[in-house]
Design a protein around this motif. Structure first.
Motif, PDB file in Angstrom:
ATOM      1  N   PRO A  75       0.958  -1.136   0.095  1.00 34.34           N
ATOM      2  CA  PRO A  75      -0.121  -0.185   0.044  1.00 34.34           C
ATOM      3  C   PRO A  75       0.887   1.206   0.044  1.00 34.34           C
ATOM      4  O   PRO A  75       2.005   1.255   0.851  1.00 34.34           O
ATOM      5  N   SER A  76       0.533   2.256  -0.783  1.00 32.04           N
ATOM      6  CA  SER A  76       1.321   3.481  -1.037  1.00 32.04           C
ATOM      7  C   SER A  76       0.474   4.591  -1.375  1.00 32.04           C
ATOM      8  O   SER A  76      -0.144   4.149  -2.327  1.00 32.04           O
ATOM      9  N   ARG A  77       0.816   5.706  -1.121  1.00 31.82           N
ATOM     10  CA  ARG A  77       0.148   6.968  -1.580  1.00 31.82           C
ATOM     11  C   ARG A  77       0.771   7.425  -2.614  1.00 31.82           C
ATOM     12  O   ARG A  77      -0.022   8.250  -3.406  1.00 31.82           O
ATOM     13  N   VAL A  79       0.871   6.170  -5.652  1.00 33.35           N
ATOM     14  CA  VAL A  79      -0.105   5.693  -6.770  1.00 33.35           C
ATOM     15  C   VAL A  79      -0.912   6.829  -6.992  1.00 33.35           C
ATOM     16  O   VAL A  79      -0.913   7.587  -8.392  1.00 33.35           O
ATOM     17  N   ALA A  80      -1.513   7.430  -6.128  1.00 32.13           N
ATOM     18  CA  ALA A  80      -2.744   8.512  -6.523  1.00 32.13           C
ATOM     19  C   ALA A  80      -1.779   9.931  -6.720  1.00 32.13           C
ATOM     20  O   ALA A  80      -2.325  10.561  -7.524  1.00 32.13           O
ATOM     21  N   LEU A  99      -1.821  -3.688  -7.477  1.00 38.25           N
ATOM     22  CA  LEU A  99      -1.384  -2.142  -7.773  1.00 38.25           C
ATOM     23  C   LEU A  99      -2.585  -1.585  -8.582  1.00 38.25           C
ATOM     24  O   LEU A  99      -2.898  -0.481  -8.402  1.00 38.25           O
ATOM     25  N   ARG A 102      -5.557  -0.324  -7.027  1.00 37.02           N
ATOM     26  CA  ARG A 102      -5.169   1.200  -6.141  1.00 37.02           C
ATOM     27  C   ARG A 102      -5.287   2.119  -7.125  1.00 37.02           C
ATOM     28  O   ARG A 102      -5.727   3.226  -6.882  1.00 37.02           O
ATOM     29  N   ALA A 105      -8.959   3.026  -8.124  1.00 39.04           N
ATOM     30  CA  ALA A 105      -9.640   3.844  -7.091  1.00 39.04           C
ATOM     31  C   ALA A 105      -8.979   5.237  -7.262  1.00 39.04           C
ATOM     32  O   ALA A 105      -9.880   6.117  -7.121  1.00 39.04           O
ATOM     33  N   ALA A 106      -7.654   5.225  -7.398  1.00 34.06           N
ATOM     34  CA  ALA A 106      -7.236   6.816  -7.384  1.00 34.06           C
ATOM     35  C   ALA A 106      -7.797   7.372  -8.728  1.00 34.06           C
ATOM     36  O   ALA A 106      -8.296   8.832  -8.531  1.00 34.06           O
TER      37      ALA A 106
END
Length: 375
Positions: A75-77, A79-80, A99, A102, A105-106
């Protein structure tokens, strides 16, 4: 157009998702689009990779237990943040599973349209590795892809599977092949002599050595008199296969021009896995002028014209693989005819041609999103 490719794998990884993501990035850049790649970090790559066609944002990852060649992003911010900072017009999700979810979702939070590229038969893999039923795997696939503006399937068999399991908004986007790298004139007499000193027909497999590939189906071909089996690739199944396939030559992982030379030096190419949504190595063999034996399932159904460019056999049938290999090994004229027909078939399937088709899909998605917002 500003595009962010969020991919579960990217070079230096060697697999279908990584290769397709790389070719997509290259083509977008060549057509003047502004591209950014988001991919799991590996020990052998960083964001300043001089071989990448554009900037690559690497997300911390861990190796998949039991299969360290596959890495799963944590999990990592980032990507967004990467999608927002790039001011993306569109997000391309290559084989979304961890990945990519995520990234999806972003994109939704940022109001950016997303195109999801279906590349892996997760239902087949779930059965092979986890003992999970197909229904559960398809629920996961459907939930992931239903959020995309468009899902692109690599073959008609994959498209039918997606539609049959309720995935909406599905289109067809096949894969390209490098017809300059993979071509018949790379056939190498010295290499053939090294692999088959007695002049035997050389039968080859190229790909990951993993349970879902079912490479053990080559055991019957290994038992044929006067046939040399060559296995190119690596993976967790290699130690067992070296016992199961006596007499086979294992060359390990090969890439680039060296791999092209091996392909062209084969007399027959065999793919054994029944879970291929496309099967890039079949196209590379055909581009190299080599006849193909493949299971009559999934992607090979679109690629191999039975009785013209190769032979399709029942999936998971070692005897059928053996018999097909024998019939081609014993008939040089038939091999030559199939190989020439295969080369002709793929000459128009360059990455540039299929890349332009992808850009066409992007354009349609952007137009549809604009129409919805204007309504």
């Amino acid at each position: 157009m500003r595009v962010v490719i969020v991919t579960e794998s990217f070079p230096p990884d060697v697999n279908g998702v990584a290769h397709c993501a790389l070719q997509t990035a290259r083509h977008l850049v060549s057509r003047g689009h502004d591209c950014l790649v988001v991919a799991p970090a590996t020990s052998a790559a960083d964001e300043a990779d001089p071989h990448a066609p554009c900037r690559v944002v690497r997300i911390p990852s861990l190796p998949l237990p039991g299969y360290p060649q596959v890495r799963v992003a944590l999990p990592s911010r980032r990507v967004a943040a990467a999608i927002a900072e790039h001011r993306a017009d569109l997000v391309h999700l290559a084989g979304p599973f961890v990945l990519g979810v995520r990234g999806m979702a972003a994109a939704a939070r940022l109001g950016v349209p997303a195109v999801a590229v279906y590349q892996t038969d997760l239902a087949g893999y779930a059965r092979t590795y986890m003992g999970v039923g197909e229904a559960a795997a398809w629920r996961r696939i459907r939930s992931v892809h239903a959020a995309a503006d468009l899902t692109l399937a690599p073959s008609s068999a994959a498209l039918r599977d997606l539609e049959a399991h309720g995935v909406p908004r599905v289109g067809l986007w096949p894969r390209g092949v490098d017809t300059d790298r993979f071509r018949p004139d790379r056939r190498d007499t010295a290499l053939r002599r090294a692999l088959a000193p007695n002049g035997e027909p050389i039968v080859g497999y190229v790909g990951r050595l993993a349970p879902e590939k079912q490479v053990e189906l080559l055991s019957g071909a290994c038992a044929l008199d006067g046939v040399r089996v060559v296995v190119v690739g690596d993976g967790p199944s290699r130690p067992g296969l070296e016992q199961t396939l006596p007499g086979a030559v294992f060359l390990g992982r090969r890439t680039g021009d060296e791999l092209a030379r091996i392909f062209a030096s084969l007399d027959v190419f065999v793919h054994t896995g029944p879970f291929e949504t496309f099967c890039q190595t079949v196209q590379e063999a055909m581009a190299s002028g080599v006849p193909v034996v493949a299971p009559a399932a999934g992607g090979p159904l679109d690629l191999v014209a039975h009785g013209r460019t190769g032979l399709l056999v029942p999936p998971r049938d070692a005897a059928a693989v053996r018999d097909a290999v024998w019939s081609l090994s014993a008939d040089p004229g038939l091999r030559g005819a199939y190989g020439a027909a295969g080369r002709t078939t793929v000459e128009g399937r360059t990455w540039a041609a299929v890349g332009d088709r992808l850009i066409g899909h992007y354009t349609d998605v952007l137009a549809s999103r604009k129409a919805v917002l204007a309504a």
